[in-house]
Design a protein around this motif. Structure first.
Motif, PDB file in Angstrom:
ATOM      1  N   GLY A  93       0.497  -1.331   0.549  1.00  0.00           N
ATOM      2  CA  GLY A  93      -0.143  -0.507  -0.048  1.00  0.00           C
ATOM      3  C   GLY A  93       0.863   1.063  -0.070  1.00  0.00           C
ATOM      4  O   GLY A  93       0.721   2.261   0.108  1.00  0.00           O
ATOM      5  N   GLU A  94       2.239   1.167   0.161  1.00  0.00           N
ATOM      6  CA  GLU A  94       2.693   2.538  -0.141  1.00  0.00           C
ATOM      7  C   GLU A  94       3.266   2.729  -1.495  1.00  0.00           C
ATOM      8  O   GLU A  94       2.901   2.202  -2.503  1.00  0.00           O
ATOM      9  N   SER A  95       3.386   4.207  -1.159  1.00  0.00           N
ATOM     10  CA  SER A  95       3.661   4.716  -2.838  1.00  0.00           C
ATOM     11  C   SER A  95       5.199   4.214  -3.362  1.00  0.00           C
ATOM     12  O   SER A  95       5.879   4.224  -2.942  1.00  0.00           O
ATOM     13  N   THR A  96       4.839   3.022  -4.499  1.00  0.00           N
ATOM     14  CA  THR A  96       5.858   2.914  -5.652  1.00  0.00           C
ATOM     15  C   THR A  96       6.690   4.529  -5.604  1.00  0.00           C
ATOM     16  O   THR A  96       8.311   4.137  -5.295  1.00  0.00           O
ATOM     17  N   ARG A  97       6.270   5.011  -5.704  1.00  0.00           N
ATOM     18  CA  ARG A  97       7.986   6.699  -5.904  1.00  0.00           C
ATOM     19  C   ARG A  97       8.326   7.097  -4.449  1.00  0.00           C
ATOM     20  O   ARG A  97      10.103   7.087  -4.712  1.00  0.00           O
ATOM     21  N   GLY A 101      12.759   6.207  -4.697  1.00  0.00           N
ATOM     22  CA  GLY A 101      13.184   6.912  -4.054  1.00  0.00           C
ATOM     23  C   GLY A 101      13.981   6.545  -2.971  1.00  0.00           C
ATOM     24  O   GLY A 101      15.432   6.693  -2.813  1.00  0.00           O
ATOM     25  N   GLU A 102      12.898   5.985  -1.908  1.00  0.00           N
ATOM     26  CA  GLU A 102      13.935   5.148  -0.350  1.00  0.00           C
ATOM     27  C   GLU A 102      14.895   4.377  -0.861  1.00  0.00           C
ATOM     28  O   GLU A 102      16.200   4.585  -0.057  1.00  0.00           O
ATOM     29  N   PHE A 103      14.621   3.300  -1.919  1.00  0.00           N
ATOM     30  CA  PHE A 103      16.258   2.354  -2.092  1.00  0.00           C
ATOM     31  C   PHE A 103      17.047   3.241  -2.921  1.00  0.00           C
ATOM     32  O   PHE A 103      17.998   3.174  -1.931  1.00  0.00           O
ATOM     33  N   VAL A 134      13.918   7.183 -13.066  1.00  0.00           N
ATOM     34  CA  VAL A 134      12.396   6.893 -13.013  1.00  0.00           C
ATOM     35  C   VAL A 134      11.579   7.619 -13.082  1.00  0.00           C
ATOM     36  O   VAL A 134      10.538   7.658 -13.956  1.00  0.00           O
ATOM     37  N   ARG A 135      12.053   8.623 -13.413  1.00  0.00           N
ATOM     38  CA  ARG A 135      11.556   9.775 -14.093  1.00  0.00           C
ATOM     39  C   ARG A 135      11.219   9.312 -15.947  1.00  0.00           C
ATOM     40  O   ARG A 135      10.517   9.607 -15.735  1.00  0.00           O
ATOM     41  N   GLU A 136      12.357   9.081 -16.573  1.00  0.00           N
ATOM     42  CA  GLU A 136      12.127   8.166 -17.843  1.00  0.00           C
ATOM     43  C   GLU A 136      11.100   7.396 -17.667  1.00  0.00           C
ATOM     44  O   GLU A 136      10.007   7.222 -18.762  1.00  0.00           O
ATOM     45  N   LEU A 137      10.923   6.129 -16.634  1.00  0.00           N
ATOM     46  CA  LEU A 137      10.147   5.196 -16.646  1.00  0.00           C
ATOM     47  C   LEU A 137       8.169   5.618 -16.798  1.00  0.00           C
ATOM     48  O   LEU A 137       7.528   5.937 -17.262  1.00  0.00           O
ATOM     49  N   VAL A 142       5.213   3.773 -16.784  1.00  0.00           N
ATOM     50  CA  VAL A 142       5.604   3.197 -16.450  1.00  0.00           C
ATOM     51  C   VAL A 142       5.830   3.025 -14.740  1.00  0.00           C
ATOM     52  O   VAL A 142       5.929   3.994 -14.048  1.00  0.00           O
ATOM     53  N   ASP A 143       4.858   1.990 -14.163  1.00  0.00           N
ATOM     54  CA  ASP A 143       4.699   1.931 -12.466  1.00  0.00           C
ATOM     55  C   ASP A 143       6.950   2.670 -12.097  1.00  0.00           C
ATOM     56  O   ASP A 143       7.730   1.568 -12.391  1.00  0.00           O
ATOM     57  N   PRO A 144       6.627   2.888 -11.191  1.00  0.00           N
ATOM     58  CA  PRO A 144       8.590   3.363 -11.184  1.00  0.00           C
ATOM     59  C   PRO A 144       8.927   1.514 -10.218  1.00  0.00           C
ATOM     60  O   PRO A 144      10.335   1.575  -9.974  1.00  0.00           O
ATOM     61  N   CYS A 145       8.606   1.459  -9.642  1.00  0.00           N
ATOM     62  CA  CYS A 145       8.434  -0.257  -9.106  1.00  0.00           C
ATOM     63  C   CYS A 145       8.370  -1.364  -9.943  1.00  0.00           C
ATOM     64  O   CYS A 145       8.702  -2.051  -9.630  1.00  0.00           O
TER      65      CYS A 145
END
Length: 187
Positions: A93-97, A101-103, A134-137, A142-145
């Motif tokens: 349920g967390e934001s994939t963005r 970013g945390e990763f 991630v910006r390009e995805l 495309v989902d960031p994750c």
């Protein structure tokens, strides 16, 4: 650490990683590795066998990395319940963005090893997960994750590893409407 491989035990399901890469991850994380071989149709039964093995070793909780998908969560809960194990879904349920970013902020590194051709072309294989990527995805929808199966990665470094994982990049092939990158542990 539980990992499912294809019927021959040559590649992990979805990510297409060789057993040596999975073993290297387990070693770097200092985890015991349990593996199974299956077809997609026998996946749940074989996964259940691995859960039974884990429970016999004294495991009481299973941590899943699912972020979204009520069907995924229900499956996690169902297979664990059958073996009196507690499923733990810490990032569900967390934001994939936010998560990607945390990763990146943690100093962790990963490269793309599979890319669904409908979303990404072969040039994405071997590409590092960075803020720019991630910006390009996201620009491509495309989902960031990669939570909708657009891509899968292999982690090459994280503060949780006792040492980084050096890889050599091999052939790029298309199968099942996905581009796949063959990777081997270097050295």
């Amino acid at each position: 650490m539980l990992t499912m491989f294809d019927e021959e035990g040559v590649r992990s399901r979805s990510h297409g990683l060789r057993p040596e890469i999975i073993a290297a991850h387990a070693d770097r994380l200092q985890l015991r590795s349990l593996t199974g071989c299956c077809s997609w149709s026998t996946y749940t039964d074989e996964y259940g066998r691995l859960l039974a093995s884990a429970a016999a070793l004294g495991v009481t909780h299973v941590i899943f990395g699912d972020i979204m998908g009520d069907d995924h969560r229900a499956w996690d809960e169902r297979v664990c319940a059958a073996h009196d194990l507690t499923p733990v879904l810490p990032i569900f349920g967390e934001s994939t963005r936010t998560l990607v970013g945390e990763f990146i902020a943690s100093g962790s590194t990963a490269i793309i090893v599979t890319a669904r051709a409908a979303h990404l072309d072969v040039t994405w294989l071997g590409r590092s997960i960075t803020h720019e990527a991630v910006r390009e995805l996201e620009e491509r929808g495309v989902d960031p994750c990669g939570e909708f199966g657009e891509y899968h990665t292999v982690v090459t470094g994280t503060p949780l590893f006792k040492a980084p994982l050096e890889l050599s990049l091999g052939a790029r092939v298309m199968h099942s409407e996905c581009w796949a990158l063959d990777v081997n542990a270097a050295g």
